[in-house]
Motif scaffolding. Structure first.
Motif, mmCIF file in Angstrom:
data_model
loop_
_atom_site.group_PDB
_atom_site.id
_atom_site.type_symbol
_atom_site.label_atom_id
_atom_site.label_comp_id
_atom_site.label_asym_id
_atom_site.label_seq_id
_atom_site.Cartn_x
_atom_site.Cartn_y
_atom_site.Cartn_z
ATOM 1 N N ARG A 65 7.687 8.713 0.450
ATOM 2 C CA ARG A 65 6.203 7.745 0.355
ATOM 3 C C ARG A 65 5.166 8.757 0.420
ATOM 4 N NH1 ARG A 65 4.021 8.985 4.727
ATOM 5 N NH2 ARG A 65 2.177 7.635 4.113
ATOM 6 N N ARG A 66 4.040 8.344 0.041
ATOM 7 C CA ARG A 66 2.729 9.030 -0.107
ATOM 8 C C ARG A 66 1.728 7.798 0.377
ATOM 9 N NH1 ARG A 66 -0.145 13.765 -1.487
ATOM 10 N NH2 ARG A 66 -0.857 12.903 0.556
ATOM 11 N N SER A 67 0.582 8.529 0.953
ATOM 12 C CA SER A 67 -0.628 7.535 1.115
ATOM 13 C C SER A 67 -1.382 7.798 -0.283
ATOM 14 C CB SER A 67 -1.499 7.976 2.141
ATOM 15 O OG SER A 67 -0.773 7.867 3.532
ATOM 16 N N TRP A 103 -4.319 5.002 5.683
ATOM 17 C CA TRP A 103 -4.603 4.896 7.184
ATOM 18 C C TRP A 103 -5.681 5.800 7.523
ATOM 19 C CZ3 TRP A 103 0.000 5.209 11.371
ATOM 20 C CH2 TRP A 103 -0.516 4.917 12.587
ATOM 21 N N THR A 151 -9.148 6.525 10.339
ATOM 22 C CA THR A 151 -9.806 6.469 11.424
ATOM 23 C C THR A 151 -11.604 6.879 11.037
ATOM 24 O OG1 THR A 151 -9.093 8.207 12.299
ATOM 25 C CG2 THR A 151 -8.238 6.127 13.327
ATOM 26 N N GLU A 152 -11.629 7.922 10.372
ATOM 27 C CA GLU A 152 -12.765 8.530 10.024
ATOM 28 C C GLU A 152 -13.648 8.410 11.351
ATOM 29 O OE1 GLU A 152 -13.241 6.346 6.294
ATOM 30 O OE2 GLU A 152 -12.759 8.417 5.348
ATOM 31 N N ARG A 164 2.858 16.350 -1.085
ATOM 32 C CA ARG A 164 2.197 17.184 -0.013
ATOM 33 C C ARG A 164 3.362 17.831 0.779
ATOM 34 N NH1 ARG A 164 -0.635 15.330 5.373
ATOM 35 N NH2 ARG A 164 -2.722 15.660 5.002
ATOM 36 N N ARG A 216 5.730 19.072 3.670
ATOM 37 C CA ARG A 216 6.144 18.260 4.533
ATOM 38 C C ARG A 216 6.880 19.481 5.519
ATOM 39 N NH1 ARG A 216 3.902 13.378 4.343
ATOM 40 N NH2 ARG A 216 3.216 12.976 2.200
HETATM 41 C C1 LIG Z 1 -4.470 7.558 13.305
HETATM 42 C C2 LIG Z 1 -4.409 8.282 12.011
HETATM 43 C C3 LIG Z 1 -5.689 8.519 11.578
HETATM 44 C C4 LIG Z 1 -5.874 9.224 10.352
HETATM 45 N N1 LIG Z 1 -7.369 9.003 10.094
HETATM 46 C C5 LIG Z 1 -7.613 9.972 8.895
HETATM 47 C C6 LIG Z 1 -9.049 10.257 8.538
HETATM 48 O O1 LIG Z 1 -9.888 9.553 9.250
HETATM 49 N N2 LIG Z 1 -9.047 10.996 7.436
HETATM 50 C C7 LIG Z 1 -8.107 11.341 6.537
HETATM 51 O O2 LIG Z 1 -8.549 12.151 5.562
HETATM 52 N N3 LIG Z 1 -6.908 11.039 7.006
HETATM 53 C C8 LIG Z 1 -6.437 10.285 8.025
HETATM 54 N N4 LIG Z 1 -5.408 10.137 8.385
HETATM 55 C C9 LIG Z 1 -4.131 10.691 7.514
HETATM 56 C C10 LIG Z 1 -3.851 9.900 6.290
HETATM 57 O O3 LIG Z 1 -3.625 8.612 6.583
HETATM 58 C C11 LIG Z 1 -2.714 10.249 5.365
HETATM 59 O O4 LIG Z 1 -1.241 10.398 6.332
HETATM 60 C C12 LIG Z 1 -2.896 11.732 4.887
HETATM 61 O O5 LIG Z 1 -3.723 11.538 3.875
HETATM 62 C C13 LIG Z 1 -1.628 12.115 4.245
HETATM 63 O O6 LIG Z 1 -0.956 11.391 3.335
HETATM 64 P P1 LIG Z 1 0.615 11.165 3.404
HETATM 65 O O7 LIG Z 1 0.458 9.793 4.315
HETATM 66 O O8 LIG Z 1 1.083 10.825 2.098
HETATM 67 O O9 LIG Z 1 1.217 12.149 4.451
HETATM 68 C C14 LIG Z 1 -4.912 9.588 9.547
HETATM 69 C C15 LIG Z 1 -3.639 9.263 9.973
HETATM 70 C C16 LIG Z 1 -3.240 8.772 11.089
HETATM 71 C C17 LIG Z 1 -1.759 8.447 11.454
#
Ligand SMILES: Cc1cc2nc3c(=O)[nH]c(=O)nc-3n(C[C@H](O)[C@H](O)[C@H](O)COP(=O)(O)O)c2cc1C
Length: 195
Positions: free
Chosen positions: A15-17, A140, A142-143, A179, A181
């Protein structure tokens, strides 16, 4: 789409975001969003507290909440630049739907606060996995605004509540790159008794 247990494991392993700025506006529809939220509810929850709730932003509410983000951004003393103000106004419109997952801690419960908060993280990840399984984009985030007092007031959060995540959902326009890992062997050990 997942059709078998093996597909699900493969999805979880790969999976990827999809970052919010790269999402398209084509989805989730009402049924898909409902299923994503239901998947979010189906998490381990010690003591059946249900220590979470959702605030959904769809349609005009996304741009309307952008007014809150812009005002909070300016109030925080950050530089007053037109581009940035516009970005804040349009932040939630990057996705078709944004869902704030709110952690609701019950301080009276015998279930440790830590476990109640962990359950909220599981909600976020279940939702992300559900969206991914539907072939949708999800991220996901929070920024800065998950921690801004003006924004939290506009969300009408109570003292025992925090934003676990703003979950952005849209459509996949371009498949994401891989990405780096962590290596499993670096993160795993087997416990053995002391000699
Ligand atoms: C609690 C939480 C908050 C997050 N907040 C941000 C954020 O504010 N900005 C950001 O670029 N990624 C944030 N991330 C990471 C992304 O959600 C994401 O995991 C990242 O882009 C990597 O992608 P992947 O899910 O494919 O590994 C956050 C992840 C978590 C668990």
């Amino acid at each position: 789409m997942t059709n078998s247990p093996n597909d699900l494991v493969q999805l979880l392993k790969t999976r990827r975001s999809i970052v919010a700025r790269d999402m398209g506006q084509d989805g989730p529809d009402a049924d898909q969003l409902s299923d994503i939220l239901k998947a979010g509810l189906r998490v381990p929850d010690h003591g059946k507290l249900g220590p979470w709730r959702f605030i959904v932003f769809e349609g005009n509410a996304r741009a309307q909440f952008g007014g809150v983000l812009e005002a909070a951004y300016l109030a925080s003393g950050m530089p007053d630049e037109d581009d940035r103000r516009q970005f804040e106004r349009e932040r939630f419109t990057r996705a078709k739907a944004v869902v704030a997952v709110i952690s609701v801690v019950n301080p009276e419960s015998k279930i440790p606060e830590w476990e109640q908060i962990l359950s909220s993280g599981a909600v976020c990840q279940n939702m992300l996995n559900a969206a991914t399984a539907m072939g949708l984009a999800g991220q996901w985030l929070t920024e800065w605004y998950a921690y801004d007092s003006m924004v939290l007031q506009a969300l009408r959060l109570h003292e025992n509540e925090r934003v676990a995540g703003f979950m952005y959902f849209g459509s996949v326009v371009t498949p994401p790159n891989e990405r780096v890992r962590p290596d499993l062997d670096d993160r795993m050990s087997h416990w053995r008794p002391e000699l």
